[in-house]
Design an enzyme around this catalytic site. Structure first.
Site, short mmCIF file in Angstrom:
data_model
loop_
_atom_site.label_atom_id
_atom_site.label_comp_id
_atom_site.label_asym_id
_atom_site.label_seq_id
_atom_site.Cartn_x
_atom_site.Cartn_y
_atom_site.Cartn_z
CB SER A 92 2.67 -0.82 3.66
OG SER A 92 3.93 -1.28 4.43
CG PHE A 93 -3.81 -0.47 1.65
CD1 PHE A 93 -3.48 -1.08 0.33
CD2 PHE A 93 -4.99 0.20 1.88
CE1 PHE A 93 -4.36 -0.87 -0.72
CE2 PHE A 93 -5.92 0.15 0.71
CZ PHE A 93 -5.49 -0.37 -0.51
CB VAL A 117 3.68 -5.75 1.72
CG1 VAL A 117 2.37 -6.11 1.32
CG2 VAL A 117 3.61 -3.99 1.95
NE ARG A 124 -4.91 -9.16 1.88
CZ ARG A 124 -4.10 -8.65 2.75
NH1 ARG A 124 -2.93 -8.96 3.02
NH2 ARG A 124 -4.51 -7.50 3.64
#
Length: 201
Positions: A92-93, A117, A124
């Protein structure tokens, strides 16, 4: 690495329910005809639409449920499946940068992001999810290409069959919801831009 995917039909297992008893022999003759409600009619677009669907590869089989449901619903809302390009990123980042590059091409009228996520501790994964959502909003505001998020952040996720099944169903629901939001927003923007061009607003 960014990889554009061809969306292939998947075999979805179905549950079979066997009745314990058989219906009376004359029941079929007495049963009324199938009167299921007609499919809802959705407005059509004035101009062709093209959508980029960017999904993360992390827990691909779970996230794929969102894509499948999205394609079904968006087609029902008069955007053909072949007008949706599928892209896959590692996690996802990585979605926001891809969304920004796709938006800048001006090829797409909307971009949809889907990802899961999980893990790494509550701070985090919440940080990653918040960062992704804020970045997607920035892409939308900078490029004026609407961006929709089905990036989900469960508070608790365990690598168990029960959790996988729950989130598969949840992602299917999200796929319908994000397709609805996408189609309705594109229609609204189409009307608004027409009004702006005509000097009405």
């Amino acid at each position: 690495m960014n990889q554009m995917l061809q969306d292939a039909p998947t075999d979805t297992p179905t549950d079979t329910l066997t009745a314990a008893t058989s219906p009376p022999a004359d029941m079929s003759a007495a049963s009324p005809p199938d009167e299921s409600p007609p499919a809802p009619s959705h407005p059509r677009f004035s101009k062709p639409q093209r959508i980029a669907f960017v999904q993360s590869a992390w827990h691909r089989d779970v996230v794929a449920e969102c894509r499948v449901a999205f394609l079904d619903e968006i087609e029902a809302r008069n955007i053909p499946r072949d007008r949706v390009d599928i892209f896959e990123v590692p996690g996802s980042f990585e979605i926001p940068l891809h969304a920004q590059l796709l938006a800048k091409t001006r090829r797409y009228t909307a971009i949809v992001a889907a990802g899961l996520v999980v893990d790494g501790g509550i701070y985090r994964h919440e940080f990653v999810a918040d960062t992704v959502i804020k970045a997607l909003m920035d892409v939308q505001l900078r490029t004026e290409v609407p961006v929709f998020s089905a990036v989900l952040t469960p508070q608790q996720f365990h690598e168990t069959q029960a959790h996988f099944e729950f989130f598969r169903k949840h992602f299917a629901t999200k796929g319908i919801e994000v397709a609805t939001a996408c189609a309705e927003t594109l229609l609204s923007l189409e009307r608004l831009r027409g009004q702006v061009a005509a000097g009405i607003v």
